[in-house]
Structures are given as structure tokens and as C-alpha cells.
Design a protein around this motif. Structure first.
Motif: not given
Ligand code: ADP
Ligand code: MG
Length: 304
Positions: A219, A223-224
Motif C-alpha cells: 500500500e 501510494n508513494n
């Protein structure tokens, strides 16, 4: 716990892996991604003890994994490895292959256990079929079941679903990874398919230029994404300054905005269209619910 401690390895003078360090707790799922040739299979082979290490150490709990110099027979009871080649016995049946290593002194238990695993890999209809008559994907499933039959503590999977067609893939993934979780079996999965990772892996490790460049939950990495290479693993993306890396679905076409682009082409993508457009003489990709005409001017927003 699996502990890979500062491992550096090369087949020749060239280093394939450098200063690799990570841990996998019991029952946890670690996915390893990296481009083809980045050393994923090599790392699994090292964990399995196929090669002698000159630099670094690998432990499962208190036991050091040793290479062929110290072990007459490669491998340990507590660890199983499903290779990209999966060597099975071709002229025996699926159930015989899976049950091969179970004691024949307990035929009922052997049958029960074999049936259980045939179910996990969804091969019920092929139990009595000789392996030589199976497709590549079916053989891959037999290899997974056979690796699980004696309940290892840790399973190494090398691109485990790569030969399996899309009709079966997703349900098989769920079934196998659920079995591992339910039985507290740790696993290390080398893959280039994000679907093997998202929803299943507890930790994700990215290898590039022989080093670990990222190690975190899927995750957080999703997300980054720190580099375009990492973003490309998850899907279509753009590099738009000053925002940085943005996925195609983070661009939103709107009626008015100061960000303007011109449509090049629309690609049908199932539940959306991928719009290829020109923005400041660069190609960008935008996910959109409809097809758009070529040369059409569009406005878009970036929603991070
Ligand atoms: P991946 O699984 O990520 O595709 P590999 O671990 O198979 O990568 O390969 C990493 C590098 O090591 C590649 O450059 C490959 O050519 C080389 N390599 C792999 N196996 C051997 C071997 N047995 N002997 C020599 N070089 C090898
Ligand atoms: Mg490989």
C-alpha cells in the motif's frame, strides 16, 4: 523468522545481488519484484541453499541455510521451493505426484492430504490424469500442491501463476495464499505481476541494479512510488512537474482547468478508457470513462 543478512552474490565477478538484507516473520507473505534479470530467482535459490554464500548469511529461525559445500542434499524439510521449471514425474498421475513424499504406511491419511491439496490448487477434475497430459499452468498447480503436502514452514514461489490462464488465475491466487495464511506458512514470492502482490503480500521488496531500492507494505509503495520504475509496476503513470509521479487514474478530465492537453488516441481498457494525450509536447496518459476523439482539446486536474 527468515533472516537474509547482508548477502552479496554473483555467478562470476559481476555482482547479481549486493548487500541484500531483510526479514520475513512466520506466516508472513513477502513479494519480491524487479525487472527480468534483476536477480529474483537467484535470491530464491540462495534462500533455498542452492549456492554457497561467500558474503552474508541466511537463517530460518536458528538454523543457518548452507549451500552444497556443506549439504549433500540441497534443501530442508521446513522449506519448499517451486521453481520456474517445476520438475514433475510425467508418467504418473496428478495425485501420485502430489502425494509422492507422503508415507505409504498411512494410505488413508495420504489420500486425505492429497485430496485436500488438489482442492487448494483447483485440480479436482485431473486427479487421475497423468502429468504429461497437462498444460503448463496445470503442471504449475501440481508443483505448488506438491510443495505444500508436507506442510513446510516457509514456501518459496518463483512467478507461481505465470503459466496459468486468466480464467483461473485470480481464484487460484486467493485459494493458495489463503491456504498459506490459514496454516501460518511464510512465503517469499518472486513476481512481475502486481496481482500476485496487491491484496496478498504483507511486505514488498523492489530490487534494481542488484540492490533493494524499496521495502515497505504494498500500500505504501503503491501510494508513494519513489521512482518511475516502481510506478510502472503498478500501472500507467506520468511524471508531471511539480507534482511528480502521478498514475493515469489520478488525472481527471474536467470542463475547465489551467492544465490543457490534446487527445492522441483512446485505448479501450475494460471498465475505462486510457487516453493518450499531448501535454506540453510530452505524452501523458489519463484514465477516463469514455472514448475521446483524436485532436480534441481537454482540460484535466490532478487529484493526489
Ligand atoms: P530474475 O529471476 O529476476 O529474472 P535471475 O536471478 O534469473 O533474474 O538472473 C539474474 C542475473 O544472473 C541475470 O543476469 C542472469 O543472466 C544471471 N544468471 C542467472 N542464473 C545464472 C547461472 N546459473 N549462471 C550464470 N549467470 C546466471
Ligand atoms: Mg526469474
Amino acid at each position: 523468522m527468515l533472516h537474509v543478512k547482508n548477502v552479496t552474490f554473483g555467478y562470476s565477478k559481476t555482482k547479481v545481488l549486493e548487500a541484500i538484507e531483510f526479514k520475513v516473520e512466520e506466516g508472513k507473505n513477502l513479494a519480491i519484484i524487479g525487472e527480468s534479470g534483476s536477480g529474483k530467482s537467484t535470491l530464491l535459490k540462495l534462500i533455498y541453499g542452492e549456492y554457497d554464500l561467500k558474503e552474508g548469511h541466511i537463517f530460518w529461525k536458528d538454523e543457518e541455510i548452507l549451500g552444497p559445500k556443506y549439504n549433500l542434499v540441497v534443501g530442508y524439510e521446513f522449506m519448499k521451493y517451486v521453481t520456474q521449471e517445476f520438475d514433475l514425474m510425467p508418467v504418473t498421475t496428478v495425485e501420485e505426484n502430489i502425494g509422492k513424499h507422503l508415507s505409504r504406511f498411512y494410505p488413508e491419511e495420504k489420500q486425505r492430504r492429497t485430496d485436500e491439496l488438489i482442492k487448494v490448487v483447483e485440480l479436482e477434475a485431473f486427479a487421475k490424469t497423468k502429468v504429461k497430459f497437462l498444460s503448463g499452468g496445470q503442471k504449475q498447480r501440481v508443483a505448488i500442491a506438491r510443495a505444500l503436502v508436507k506442510q513446510p514452514e516457509i514456501l518459496l514461489l518463483d512467478e507461481p501463476f505465470s503459466h496459468i490462464d486468466n480464467f483461473k488465475k485470480q481464484s487460484l491466487r486467493r485459494s493458495v495464499f489463503k491456504y498459506l495464511k490459514d496454516n501460518n506458512i511464510a512465503c517469499v514470492v518472486a513476481t512481475h505481476d502486481k496481482k500476485d502482490v496487491l491484496g496478498f503480500a504483507d511486505q514488498l521488496l523492489v530490487i534494481h541494479d542488484s540492490k533493494i531500492i524499496e521495502k515497505d507494505t504494498p500500500e505504501r509503495i503503491y501510494n508513494n512510488p519513489k521512482t518511475p520504475l516502481i510506478a510502472s509496476f503498478f500501472g500507467e503513470f506520468n511524471v508531471i512537474e511539480p507534482y511528480g509521479i502521478v498514475y493515469a487514474h489520478q488525472l481527471q478530465i474536467v470542463a475547465q482547468s489551467h492544465l490543457k492537453a490534446t487527445v492522441n488516441k483512446s485505448y479501450f481498457n475494460g471498465n475505462s478508457w486510457l487516453i493518450e494525450a499531448n501535454y506540453r509536447s510530452e505524452t501523458i496518459f489519463i484514465e477516463h470513462h469514455d472514448e475521446l476523439k483524436e485532436d480534441q482539446e481537454i482540460h484535466f486536474l490532478i487529484s493526489l
